[in-house]
Design a protein around this motif. Sequence first.
Motif, PDB file in Angstrom:
ATOM      1  N   UNK A 126     -16.461 -13.303  -6.967  1.00  0.00           N
ATOM      2  CA  UNK A 126     -17.201 -14.375  -6.288  1.00  0.00           C
ATOM      3  C   UNK A 126     -16.651 -14.630  -4.884  1.00  0.00           C
ATOM      4  N   UNK A 127     -15.418 -14.201  -4.625  1.00  0.00           N
ATOM      5  CA  UNK A 127     -14.813 -14.347  -3.300  1.00  0.00           C
ATOM      6  C   UNK A 127     -14.894 -13.061  -2.476  1.00  0.00           C
ATOM      7  N   UNK A 128     -14.754 -11.916  -3.141  1.00  0.00           N
ATOM      8  CA  UNK A 128     -14.676 -10.625  -2.449  1.00  0.00           C
ATOM      9  C   UNK A 128     -15.958 -10.342  -1.675  1.00  0.00           C
ATOM     10  N   UNK A 129     -15.794  -9.962  -0.407  1.00  0.00           N
ATOM     11  CA  UNK A 129     -16.935  -9.589   0.426  1.00  0.00           C
ATOM     12  C   UNK A 129     -16.851  -8.127   0.876  1.00  0.00           C
ATOM     13  N   UNK A 130     -16.059  -7.333   0.165  1.00  0.00           N
ATOM     14  CA  UNK A 130     -15.972  -5.881   0.375  1.00  0.00           C
ATOM     15  C   UNK A 130     -15.551  -5.501   1.794  1.00  0.00           C
ATOM     16  N   UNK A 131     -14.609  -6.246   2.350  1.00  0.00           N
ATOM     17  CA  UNK A 131     -14.096  -5.895   3.676  1.00  0.00           C
ATOM     18  C   UNK A 131     -13.352  -4.563   3.651  1.00  0.00           C
ATOM     19  N   UNK A 132     -12.689  -4.260   2.542  1.00  0.00           N
ATOM     20  CA  UNK A 132     -12.025  -2.970   2.387  1.00  0.00           C
ATOM     21  C   UNK A 132     -10.603  -2.896   2.910  1.00  0.00           C
ATOM     22  N   UNK A 133     -10.038  -3.990   3.352  1.00  0.00           N
ATOM     23  CA  UNK A 133      -8.660  -3.956   3.841  1.00  0.00           C
ATOM     24  C   UNK A 133      -7.690  -3.583   2.726  1.00  0.00           C
ATOM     25  N   UNK A 134      -8.013  -3.961   1.510  1.00  0.00           N
ATOM     26  CA  UNK A 134      -7.173  -3.582   0.370  1.00  0.00           C
ATOM     27  C   UNK A 134      -7.167  -2.063   0.180  1.00  0.00           C
ATOM     28  N   UNK A 135      -8.297  -1.423   0.426  1.00  0.00           N
ATOM     29  CA  UNK A 135      -8.396   0.033   0.285  1.00  0.00           C
ATOM     30  C   UNK A 135      -7.556   0.750   1.336  1.00  0.00           C
ATOM     31  N   UNK A 136      -7.369   0.111   2.473  1.00  0.00           N
ATOM     32  CA  UNK A 136      -6.505   0.682   3.508  1.00  0.00           C
ATOM     33  C   UNK A 136      -5.044   0.513   3.110  1.00  0.00           C
ATOM     34  N   UNK A 137      -4.696  -0.650   2.565  1.00  0.00           N
ATOM     35  CA  UNK A 137      -3.314  -0.935   2.179  1.00  0.00           C
ATOM     36  C   UNK A 137      -2.883  -0.200   0.915  1.00  0.00           C
ATOM     37  N   UNK A 138      -3.787  -0.044  -0.035  1.00  0.00           N
ATOM     38  CA  UNK A 138      -3.439   0.570  -1.324  1.00  0.00           C
ATOM     39  C   UNK A 138      -4.554   1.508  -1.784  1.00  0.00           C
ATOM     40  N   UNK A 139      -4.710   2.633  -1.098  1.00  0.00           N
ATOM     41  CA  UNK A 139      -5.822   3.540  -1.410  1.00  0.00           C
ATOM     42  C   UNK A 139      -5.757   4.173  -2.800  1.00  0.00           C
ATOM     43  N   UNK A 140      -4.584   4.173  -3.421  1.00  0.00           N
ATOM     44  CA  UNK A 140      -4.486   4.725  -4.776  1.00  0.00           C
ATOM     45  C   UNK A 140      -5.098   3.781  -5.805  1.00  0.00           C
ATOM     46  N   UNK A 141      -5.314   2.522  -5.426  1.00  0.00           N
ATOM     47  CA  UNK A 141      -5.792   1.532  -6.377  1.00  0.00           C
ATOM     48  C   UNK A 141      -7.129   0.901  -6.022  1.00  0.00           C
ATOM     49  N   UNK A 142      -7.484   0.902  -4.735  1.00  0.00           N
ATOM     50  CA  UNK A 142      -8.717   0.277  -4.279  1.00  0.00           C
ATOM     51  C   UNK A 142      -9.519   1.270  -3.453  1.00  0.00           C
ATOM     52  N   UNK A 143     -10.851   1.200  -3.559  1.00  0.00           N
ATOM     53  CA  UNK A 143     -11.716   2.011  -2.714  1.00  0.00           C
ATOM     54  C   UNK A 143     -13.084   1.357  -2.629  1.00  0.00           C
ATOM     55  N   UNK A 144     -13.782   1.658  -1.572  1.00  0.00           N
ATOM     56  CA  UNK A 144     -15.174   1.240  -1.448  1.00  0.00           C
ATOM     57  C   UNK A 144     -16.033   2.426  -1.865  1.00  0.00           C
ATOM     58  N   UNK A 145     -16.978   2.182  -2.759  1.00  0.00           N
ATOM     59  CA  UNK A 145     -17.835   3.275  -3.212  1.00  0.00           C
ATOM     60  C   UNK A 145     -18.899   3.585  -2.159  1.00  0.00           C
ATOM     61  N   UNK A 146     -19.794   4.485  -2.459  1.00  0.00           N
ATOM     62  CA  UNK A 146     -20.796   4.915  -1.485  1.00  0.00           C
ATOM     63  C   UNK A 146     -21.758   3.788  -1.103  1.00  0.00           C
ATOM     64  N   UNK A 147     -21.829   2.746  -1.938  1.00  0.00           N
ATOM     65  CA  UNK A 147     -22.665   1.584  -1.627  1.00  0.00           C
ATOM     66  C   UNK A 147     -21.884   0.487  -0.920  1.00  0.00           C
ATOM     67  N   UNK A 148     -20.611   0.750  -0.631  1.00  0.00           N
ATOM     68  CA  UNK A 148     -19.783  -0.241   0.044  1.00  0.00           C
ATOM     69  C   UNK A 148     -19.219  -1.312  -0.869  1.00  0.00           C
TER      70      UNK A 148
END
Length: 65
Positions: free
Chosen positions: A8-30
């Motif tokens: 409900x808070x996440x807006x898919x900015x993707x900063x987590x995927x930059x910091x921890x790519x082994x655990x977070x990623x944005x899929x093809x739909x963002x």
Amino acid sequence: MKIFVDRSKCQNHGLCAISAPANFELDTDGELQYHESFDEEHVDDIEDAIDSCPLQAILLSRDAA
């Protein structure tokens, strides 16, 4: 330990995927995808991902249950 993302808070900015790519990623739909469980060796990256989230949508549960 487990990762929890408050969708409900996440807006898919993707900063987590930059910091921890082994655990977070944005899929093809963002949309954010993540692994709830993780290896202890990644805890520093996950803590960086938590700190980088502009909406504070990521939580780390240290419960063993």
